[in-house]
Design an enzyme around this catalytic site. Structure first.
Site, PDB file in Angstrom:
ATOM      1  N   LYS A 180      -9.725  29.306  23.788  1.00  0.00           N
ATOM      2  CA  LYS A 180      -9.927  30.628  24.383  1.00  0.00           C
ATOM      3  C   LYS A 180     -11.361  30.773  24.931  1.00  0.00           C
ATOM      4  CE  LYS A 180      -5.906  32.523  22.805  1.00  0.00           C
ATOM      5  NZ  LYS A 180      -5.322  31.297  22.254  1.00  0.00           N
TER       6      LYS A 180
HETATM    7  C1  LIG Z   1      -4.107  30.661  22.242  1.00  0.00           C
HETATM    8  C2  LIG Z   1      -3.913  29.294  21.688  1.00  0.00           C
HETATM    9  C3  LIG Z   1      -2.825  28.466  22.056  1.00  0.00           C
HETATM   10  C4  LIG Z   1      -1.751  28.948  23.012  1.00  0.00           C
HETATM   11  O1  LIG Z   1      -2.204  29.044  24.320  1.00  0.00           O
HETATM   12  P1  LIG Z   1      -1.402  29.916  25.383  1.00  0.00           P
HETATM   13  O2  LIG Z   1      -2.239  29.936  26.608  1.00  0.00           O
HETATM   14  O3  LIG Z   1      -1.257  31.284  24.763  1.00  0.00           O
HETATM   15  O4  LIG Z   1      -0.083  29.246  25.586  1.00  0.00           O
HETATM   16  C5  LIG Z   1      -2.744  27.202  21.533  1.00  0.00           C
HETATM   17  N1  LIG Z   1      -3.668  26.759  20.648  1.00  0.00           N
HETATM   18  C6  LIG Z   1      -4.703  27.514  20.261  1.00  0.00           C
HETATM   19  C7  LIG Z   1      -5.663  26.971  19.272  1.00  0.00           C
HETATM   20  C8  LIG Z   1      -4.883  28.797  20.768  1.00  0.00           C
HETATM   21  O5  LIG Z   1      -5.926  29.542  20.374  1.00  0.00           O
END
Ligand SMILES: *Cc1c(COP(=O)(O)O)cnc(C)c1O
Length: 494
Positions: free
Chosen positions: A112
């Site tokens: 993120k």
């Molecule tokens: C948010 C997240 C995901 C999923 O990603 P999306 O874009 O929502 O599909 C996978 N792994 C981690 C560690 C995340 O924080």
């Protein structure tokens, strides 16, 4: 070429990127999508000579066309700096036959950060471009991870304040500590005596309160959100797919135009959609492999063409993928309908009315670029252990879901193209699940003790963000009832 953004659900007039970033979601409830996806301009030789920031500029300038070169470069330089613990920002590590694209070198140790470190800068630049004079107040309800990443992104960014609400007894000890020790004079962290849904409902009510908005506007504030459907989060995620391809070429692992596969551990469908956009922009990607955990609503969708959220919600060890409504899938649906907003709106209406929709055969045929799989909790643990024993490399639970699905895909297809696995979190973020998977003797040990053990067995230094946490000072201790959130926000700002 000038790229504009239209809604997936109506014929509203397309708007420039800066306006779409400011607005977040379209008024009709739809998501903003580019009216065309431009092709990458630079060839792979040039891209392979670029560092992450230069590559980011090359990609983002194609989609954020109303930003000047100087504006965009300033945003990029402010985002991808020494907040990341490696100069490469998103390093590619070869282990066995796969390439792990490590997207977790930012301040909160998860992918993120790749988008939330730049979103605040895109947002204030967009405000300036559109003559918005008010200070931007970001309101977020979090079940743990997004809140911290948003706090880090917005901390001390001039022209913004950020208020994060979390369920007081609904996040892990490490997650709470991460948030309540947040520095930055414009940050506010508030524990809610309720659950995540109540926190989220409270935030929605504040956003929908027109009188409150008017009072705050008088005092020089407007609200915004750092929601994952903002194109200001999506566009920066395209960059690392292009960058990783260029790195593979640079190190002689692939030839010019050689196709690769990518595997993405998926929840809200944002990360894998960025890979799909990269492919549509001309990056030689063959298969996009969508990996789910036991909440396998996407796996079922790719297999049957039916999206059905009416099912049990399962709490897993890959919590950031525990999702039953993958919001960003709407952008793929829009593409599959041939950019038909009426049809897309119908599907989304079905979803909100009955919790499901079924796409047509014609649309299903257009999804051949995607493969999908899912991993059980047991598969996930086994993969962490096996990779560690085979290579010494330790992966987190989300990445392990991707690896497990990739192994299944290989067994089934024998498709041995070079493959990039999106590695979305550091194992240091989930020390309990990771260490227990490696050896049951680590059961029942506390997080901080396991962090040290993890460093011993992996040889990877404890990231600063984790090392400091144990002794960091608590800077936020506000607690409020869900029904008092609005009053609290007004009190903080006026
Ligand atoms: C948010 C997240 C995901 C999923 O990603 P999306 O874009 O929502 O599909 C996978 N792994 C981690 C560690 C995340 O924080």
């Amino acid at each position: 070429m000038n790229v504009l953004y239209q809604s997936t659900r109506s014929s509203m007039e397309a708007i420039p990127a800066s306006k779409a970033i400011l607005q977040g979601l379209s008024n009709d409830g739809g998501l903003f999508v580019p009216t065309v996806l431009p092709k990458l301009e630079k060839d792979i030789k040039d891209l392979s000579q670029m560092d992450y920031r230069e590559c980011a500029y090359e990609v983002m300038k194609l989609l954020l066309t109303d930003f000047t070169e100087e504006e965009l470069k300033t945003c990029i330089n402010n985002a991808y700096d020494d907040k990341f613990d490696t100069k490469e920002i998103a390093p590619l590590k070869k282990q066995g036959n796969a390439y792990y694209l490590e997207l977790f070198h930012g301040p909160t140790l998860a992918f993120k950060d790749m988008a939330l470190s730049i979103l605040p800068h895109l947002l204030i630049t967009s405000a300036r471009k559109n003559n918005i004079k008010e200070e931007i107040v970001i309101l977020t309800a979090t079940s743990g991870d997004t809140g911290k990443a948003a706090l880090e992104g917005f901390a001390d960014v001039d022209g913004t304040k950020i208020i994060v609400f979390y369920p007081k007894n609904g996040v892990s000890a490490i997650q709470e500590k991460q948030m309540v020790t947040q520095k930055g004079k414009n940050t506010y962290v508030v524990g809610i005596t309720g659950n995540f849904d109540q926190a989220q409902t409270g935030v929605k009510n504040i956003f929908n309160n027109k009188e409150l908005a008017a009072r705050l506007k008088d005092k020089g504030y407007i609200f915004s959100s750092a929601n994952s459907i903002n194109i200001g989060r999506l566009v920066p995620q395209i960059v690392y797919y292009v960058y990783s391809y260029a790195q593979l070429y640079k190190s002689g692992q692939i030839k010019k135009d050689e196709k690769i596969n990518v595997v993405v551990p998926t929840g809200n469908f944002g990360n894998i959609l960025a890979a799909y956009y990269a492919k549509e922009m001309g990056l030689p990607i063959d298969k996009l492999i969508c990996a789910s955990n036991e909440n396998k609503v996407l796996f079922d969708f790719f297999n049957t063409g039916i999206y059905d959220k009416n099912r049990e919600f399962i709490l897993t060890n890959s919590p950031s993928m525990d999702i039953l409504i993958s919001s960003n899938l709407e952008r793929l649906i829009f593409k599959l309908t041939g950019d038909d907003y009426k049809k897309t709106a119908e599907f989304m209406n079905d979803l909100s009315q009955s919790g499901q929709y079924q796409i047509t055969n014609e649309m299903k045929e257009k999804m051949e670029a995607f493969a999908a799989g899912y991993a059980s909790e047991e598969d996930t643990g086994k993969v962490i252990k096996k990779i560690y024993e085979d290579t010494g490399y330790v992966i987190d639970t989300h990445t392990a879901v991707a690896v497990s699905v990739y192994e299944g895909y290989l067994r089934e297809t024998k498709d041995n193209k070079k493959t990039v696995i999106a590695s979305t979190a550091s194992p240091y973020k989930f020390p309990v699940s990771v260490m227990e998977a490696i050896d049951p003797k680590y059961k029942n040990m506390d997080d901080f003790a396991l962090v040290k053990k993890l460093s011993n067995i992996s040889g990877v230094e404890v990231p600063k963000a984790v090392a400091q946490l144990e002794t960091s000072e608590v800077l936020h201790d506000r607690i409020c009832k869900p029904e008092d959130m609005e009053t609290l926000v007004e009190g903080l700002l006026i």
